[in-house]
Design a protein around this motif. Structure first.
Motif, PDB file in Angstrom:
ATOM      1  N   THR A 114      -5.100   6.013  -1.224  1.00 36.13           N
ATOM      2  CA  THR A 114      -4.127   5.078  -0.667  1.00 36.13           C
ATOM      3  C   THR A 114      -4.403   3.681  -1.204  1.00 36.13           C
ATOM      4  OG1 THR A 114      -5.464   4.497   1.248  1.00 36.13           O
ATOM      5  CG2 THR A 114      -4.022   6.411   1.490  1.00 36.13           C
ATOM      6  N   THR A 116      -5.040   1.113   0.494  1.00 37.13           N
ATOM      7  CA  THR A 116      -6.150   0.492   1.215  1.00 37.13           C
ATOM      8  C   THR A 116      -7.492   0.945   0.672  1.00 37.13           C
ATOM      9  OG1 THR A 116      -6.093   2.218   2.904  1.00 37.13           O
ATOM     10  CG2 THR A 116      -4.835   0.212   3.345  1.00 37.13           C
ATOM     11  N   ASP A 117      -7.521   2.098  -0.031  1.00 38.25           N
ATOM     12  CA  ASP A 117      -8.756   2.570  -0.649  1.00 38.25           C
ATOM     13  C   ASP A 117      -8.998   1.893  -1.989  1.00 38.25           C
ATOM     14  OD1 ASP A 117      -9.217   4.404   1.437  1.00 38.25           O
ATOM     15  OD2 ASP A 117      -7.938   5.876   0.465  1.00 38.25           O
ATOM     16  N   MET A 118      -8.033   1.137  -2.479  1.00 36.64           N
ATOM     17  CA  MET A 118      -8.103   0.384  -3.718  1.00 36.64           C
ATOM     18  C   MET A 118      -7.919   1.221  -4.980  1.00 36.64           C
ATOM     19  SD  MET A 118     -10.517  -2.829  -2.900  1.00 36.64           S
ATOM     20  CE  MET A 118     -10.230  -3.389  -4.506  1.00 36.64           C
TER      21      MET A 118
END
Length: 150
Positions: A114, A116-118
């Motif tokens: 995702t 948000t996981d970069m």
């Protein structure tokens, strides 16, 4: 004089054991082929500990310990697969959080899938590979990026 030497000795021994060296292996790359996966590890530990005995891999699907007797050596790469685990472990190729825990409870990790996981999950014929970034030799840190040549 004996008391001063004894105190200095105790302080010196305390400093030596304050930060013991601990085994650690970094996740450097993960590749998916059909339903199989392989993880490349790199050892940056200089010491006598040379196996993955009692080390565990954890992901969103569960956890498993490594087979006993898998050796690793400082400065070398090691590729592990599901066959190197005591019990089968499925890693989600689309979105997962992978941790490899060591005896001292330190761990190496990789999060992907995702924003948000970069880093997004790898596409076919790609892998996720660690890339070192540094301003100078002391301040190096690693991020994961897609690689077209696993």
């Amino acid at each position: 004089m004996k008391k001063i030497i004894t105190c200095l000795f105790i302080i010196f021994v305390g400093i030596l054991f304050a930060n013991p060296m601990t085994p650690h292996v970094n996740i450097t790359e993960i590749t998916f082929n059909d339903s199989d996966w392989q993880i490349e590890l790199y050892s940056d530990f200089m010491g006598e500990y040379t196996t993955l005995d009692s080390c565990m891999i954890v992901c969103s699907e569960g956890s498993s310990y490594f087979q006993p007797g898998i050796d690793y050596f400082e400065g070398t790469y090691l590729v592990v697969t599901e066959n190197d685990l005591i019990t089968p472990l499925s890693i989600n190729s689309e979105n997962d959080s992978i941790r490899i825990f060591f005896l001292n409870e330190s761990y190496s990790y990789l999060d992907y899938g995702t924003l948000t996981d970069m880093v997004l999950a790898p596409s076919n014929e790609q892998s996720l590979r660690s890339v070192g970034l540094s301003i100078n030799a002391v301040d190096t840190y690693y991020i994961f990026a897609k690689d077209n040549t696993p």
